[in-house]
Motif scaffolding. Structure first.
Motif, PDB file in Angstrom:
ATOM      1  N   ALA A  97      -8.040 -42.636 -19.939  1.00  0.00           N
ATOM      2  CA  ALA A  97      -8.808 -43.856 -20.156  1.00  0.00           C
ATOM      3  C   ALA A  97      -9.351 -44.330 -18.813  1.00  0.00           C
ATOM      4  O   ALA A  97      -8.745 -44.091 -17.762  1.00  0.00           O
ATOM      5  N   PRO A  98     -10.509 -44.988 -18.793  1.00  0.00           N
ATOM      6  CA  PRO A  98     -11.061 -45.471 -17.520  1.00  0.00           C
ATOM      7  C   PRO A  98     -10.034 -46.266 -16.720  1.00  0.00           C
ATOM      8  O   PRO A  98      -9.412 -47.195 -17.225  1.00  0.00           O
ATOM      9  N   GLY A  99      -9.842 -45.860 -15.464  1.00  0.00           N
ATOM     10  CA  GLY A  99      -8.894 -46.515 -14.582  1.00  0.00           C
ATOM     11  C   GLY A  99      -7.549 -45.834 -14.482  1.00  0.00           C
ATOM     12  O   GLY A  99      -6.807 -46.051 -13.508  1.00  0.00           O
ATOM     13  N   THR A 100      -7.180 -44.983 -15.444  1.00  0.00           N
ATOM     14  CA  THR A 100      -5.865 -44.337 -15.433  1.00  0.00           C
ATOM     15  C   THR A 100      -5.831 -43.108 -14.536  1.00  0.00           C
ATOM     16  O   THR A 100      -4.815 -42.846 -13.867  1.00  0.00           O
ATOM     17  N   GLY A 101      -6.906 -42.332 -14.499  1.00  0.00           N
ATOM     18  CA  GLY A 101      -6.916 -41.083 -13.740  1.00  0.00           C
ATOM     19  C   GLY A 101      -6.497 -41.217 -12.291  1.00  0.00           C
ATOM     20  O   GLY A 101      -5.646 -40.441 -11.813  1.00  0.00           O
ATOM     21  N   PRO A 102      -7.046 -42.163 -11.533  1.00  0.00           N
ATOM     22  CA  PRO A 102      -6.638 -42.283 -10.125  1.00  0.00           C
ATOM     23  C   PRO A 102      -5.154 -42.587  -9.951  1.00  0.00           C
ATOM     24  O   PRO A 102      -4.537 -42.146  -8.975  1.00  0.00           O
ATOM     25  N   ALA A 103      -4.555 -43.342 -10.887  1.00  0.00           N
ATOM     26  CA  ALA A 103      -3.130 -43.638 -10.800  1.00  0.00           C
ATOM     27  C   ALA A 103      -2.295 -42.374 -10.983  1.00  0.00           C
ATOM     28  O   ALA A 103      -1.227 -42.226 -10.384  1.00  0.00           O
ATOM     29  N   VAL A 104      -2.769 -41.444 -11.806  1.00  0.00           N
ATOM     30  CA  VAL A 104      -2.070 -40.175 -12.017  1.00  0.00           C
ATOM     31  C   VAL A 104      -2.305 -39.223 -10.861  1.00  0.00           C
ATOM     32  O   VAL A 104      -1.367 -38.595 -10.343  1.00  0.00           O
ATOM     33  N   LEU A 105      -3.543 -39.120 -10.423  1.00  0.00           N
ATOM     34  CA  LEU A 105      -3.911 -38.106  -9.434  1.00  0.00           C
ATOM     35  C   LEU A 105      -3.642 -38.545  -8.002  1.00  0.00           C
ATOM     36  O   LEU A 105      -3.525 -37.702  -7.109  1.00  0.00           O
ATOM     37  N   GLY A 106      -3.570 -39.858  -7.760  1.00  0.00           N
ATOM     38  CA  GLY A 106      -3.343 -40.335  -6.410  1.00  0.00           C
ATOM     39  C   GLY A 106      -4.549 -40.264  -5.520  1.00  0.00           C
ATOM     40  O   GLY A 106      -4.429 -40.237  -4.286  1.00  0.00           O
ATOM     41  N   ASP A 137     -18.770 -37.081  -9.860  1.00  0.00           N
ATOM     42  CA  ASP A 137     -19.678 -35.946 -10.087  1.00  0.00           C
ATOM     43  C   ASP A 137     -19.136 -34.634  -9.538  1.00  0.00           C
ATOM     44  O   ASP A 137     -19.898 -33.737  -9.180  1.00  0.00           O
ATOM     45  N   LEU A 138     -17.815 -34.502  -9.474  1.00  0.00           N
ATOM     46  CA  LEU A 138     -17.191 -33.275  -8.974  1.00  0.00           C
ATOM     47  C   LEU A 138     -16.255 -32.683 -10.006  1.00  0.00           C
ATOM     48  O   LEU A 138     -15.736 -33.365 -10.885  1.00  0.00           O
ATOM     49  N   ARG A 139     -16.022 -31.365  -9.891  1.00  0.00           N
ATOM     50  CA  ARG A 139     -14.990 -30.642 -10.611  1.00  0.00           C
ATOM     51  C   ARG A 139     -14.193 -29.902  -9.547  1.00  0.00           C
ATOM     52  O   ARG A 139     -14.750 -29.084  -8.808  1.00  0.00           O
ATOM     53  N   VAL A 140     -12.906 -30.201  -9.417  1.00  0.00           N
ATOM     54  CA  VAL A 140     -12.124 -29.629  -8.314  1.00  0.00           C
ATOM     55  C   VAL A 140     -10.821 -29.031  -8.827  1.00  0.00           C
ATOM     56  O   VAL A 140     -10.200 -29.566  -9.761  1.00  0.00           O
ATOM     57  N   PRO A 141     -10.372 -27.913  -8.253  1.00  0.00           N
ATOM     58  CA  PRO A 141      -9.041 -27.398  -8.572  1.00  0.00           C
ATOM     59  C   PRO A 141      -7.987 -28.428  -8.176  1.00  0.00           C
ATOM     60  O   PRO A 141      -8.100 -29.093  -7.147  1.00  0.00           O
ATOM     61  N   LEU A 142      -6.943 -28.562  -8.985  1.00  0.00           N
ATOM     62  CA  LEU A 142      -5.903 -29.556  -8.717  1.00  0.00           C
ATOM     63  C   LEU A 142      -5.205 -29.283  -7.385  1.00  0.00           C
ATOM     64  O   LEU A 142      -4.737 -30.218  -6.726  1.00  0.00           O
ATOM     65  N   ASP A 143      -5.153 -28.015  -6.965  1.00  0.00           N
ATOM     66  CA  ASP A 143      -4.454 -27.718  -5.712  1.00  0.00           C
ATOM     67  C   ASP A 143      -5.213 -28.205  -4.479  1.00  0.00           C
ATOM     68  O   ASP A 143      -4.726 -28.082  -3.355  1.00  0.00           O
ATOM     69  N   ARG A 144      -6.408 -28.772  -4.667  1.00  0.00           N
ATOM     70  CA  ARG A 144      -7.083 -29.433  -3.545  1.00  0.00           C
ATOM     71  C   ARG A 144      -6.631 -30.886  -3.405  1.00  0.00           C
ATOM     72  O   ARG A 144      -6.937 -31.534  -2.405  1.00  0.00           O
ATOM     73  N   LEU A 145      -5.924 -31.363  -4.410  1.00  0.00           N
ATOM     74  CA  LEU A 145      -5.445 -32.744  -4.392  1.00  0.00           C
ATOM     75  C   LEU A 145      -3.935 -32.817  -4.223  1.00  0.00           C
ATOM     76  O   LEU A 145      -3.427 -33.766  -3.629  1.00  0.00           O
ATOM     77  N   TRP A 146      -3.212 -31.853  -4.768  1.00  0.00           N
ATOM     78  CA  TRP A 146      -1.751 -31.808  -4.702  1.00  0.00           C
ATOM     79  C   TRP A 146      -1.312 -30.542  -3.983  1.00  0.00           C
ATOM     80  O   TRP A 146      -2.091 -29.579  -3.869  1.00  0.00           O
ATOM     81  N   PRO A 147      -0.051 -30.484  -3.518  1.00  0.00           N
ATOM     82  CA  PRO A 147       0.438 -29.274  -2.832  1.00  0.00           C
ATOM     83  C   PRO A 147       0.261 -28.024  -3.699  1.00  0.00           C
ATOM     84  O   PRO A 147       0.564 -28.030  -4.897  1.00  0.00           O
ATOM     85  N   GLY A 148      -0.226 -26.951  -3.069  1.00  0.00           N
ATOM     86  CA  GLY A 148      -0.545 -25.737  -3.804  1.00  0.00           C
ATOM     87  C   GLY A 148       0.636 -25.131  -4.539  1.00  0.00           C
ATOM     88  O   GLY A 148       0.495 -24.669  -5.676  1.00  0.00           O
ATOM     89  N   ASP A 149       1.821 -25.101  -3.901  1.00  0.00           N
ATOM     90  CA  ASP A 149       2.997 -24.505  -4.538  1.00  0.00           C
ATOM     91  C   ASP A 149       3.343 -25.245  -5.822  1.00  0.00           C
ATOM     92  O   ASP A 149       3.667 -24.619  -6.847  1.00  0.00           O
ATOM     93  N   ARG A 150       3.268 -26.569  -5.776  1.00  0.00           N
ATOM     94  CA  ARG A 150       3.600 -27.342  -6.960  1.00  0.00           C
ATOM     95  C   ARG A 150       2.589 -27.104  -8.079  1.00  0.00           C
ATOM     96  O   ARG A 150       2.952 -26.953  -9.243  1.00  0.00           O
TER      97      ARG A 150
END
Length: 265
Positions: A70-79, A87-100
């Motif tokens: 829902a609008p506003g929830t994503g940043p709280a989850v992703l940090g 306007d981007l599509r990014v692999p999650l490992d660019r935001l969180w540690p790769g091993d995890r």
């Protein structure tokens, strides 16, 4: 085949799944004010908030499972502030540690297809429990704007100046309150039109001045007439949503992923 259901997050977030259609078909992804966490053929990705539509060529047989926040929830989850993902599509490992991320992706991939969405929800719920939920003020702002309220009244409702509201909206939604209001109005109009509602009634219900205003705004934000997004025929309007290609580029322009409202051509 596209399917969706309400998420266990309980805030209006949606869990969805899709299988890419035949070669040569295309999907137009339209803005909806949301961020998505997506599993696509073994890879975890994030779709940021859109400001305009994107035309994507489908890769037949590719499978997607997504959690549309829902609008506003994503940043709280992703940090990550939503504006950094606009306007981007990014692999999650660019935001969180790769091993995890690799461990999470392997766990989702090993699950039965019907269980993958629940694992995405578990990831999000764990993050919210550890880091707290969305900013209550911005959630109220989104609700007021979705109802057709003005930016001034939304700011007053949460006790913020226009400048403070703009900054908070960038972090929570990826764009300022005026753009957010416009995107939410478009998303509502598309949903109403796809339900079969007459377009003049759609315009009035969604908050447009008139039907020509609706038509201009849809064309400006999506690049096509409303009739292209809401085909009407014996089966009624079509209502699929977001598409994806495997990760490889951070930019949505070069690495399209599923997210937002979509129409298949």
């Amino acid at each position: 085949m596209y399917q969706e259901r309400a998420s266990r997050l309980g805030d209006g977030s949606m869990l969805w799944s899709d299988t890419a259609r035949s070669a040569g078909s295309q999907t137009r992804v339209t803005p909806d004010g949301c961020l998505d966490l997506i599993w696509n053929d073994g890879v975890l990705l994030v779709a940021g908030p859109d400001t305009h539509a994107h035309l994507i060529a489908n890769l037949p047989g590719s499978a997607f499972v997504g959690l549309r926040f829902a609008p506003g929830t994503g940043p709280a989850v992703l940090g990550v502030p939503a504006a950094e993902l606009r306007d981007l599509r990014v692999p999650l490992d660019r935001l969180w540690p790769g091993d995890r991320v690799r461990l999470l992706a392997a766990r989702v991939s090993a699950a039965e297809p019907s269980a993958r969405g629940s694992l995405l929800e578990a990831i999000a719920l764990s993050r919210l429990a550890d880091h707290g939920g969305p900013d209550p003020a911005t959630r109220l702002v989104a609700a007021r704007l979705r109802e057709g309220g003005t930016v001034e009244r939304a700011a007053a409702a949460v006790g913020l100046s226009r400048r403070q509201l703009h900054r908070r909206c960038l972090d929570a939604f990826g764009y300022g309150p005026k753009t957010l209001a416009r995107v939410l109005r478009l998303d509502r109009a598309l949903r109403l039109a796809r339900s079969g509602m007459p377009l003049a009634t759609v315009a009035a219900t969604a908050g447009y001045a008139d039907q020509p205003h609706l038509a201009r705004d849809v064309k400006d934000l999506t690049g096509v007439p409303l009739s292209s997004l809401c085909p009407r025929g014996p089966r009624g309007p079509e209502r699929p949503r977001r598409p994806t290609h495997p990760a490889g580029s951070a930019a949505k322009r070069s690495t399209p992923l599923p997210s937002g409202s979509r129409t298949t051509a």
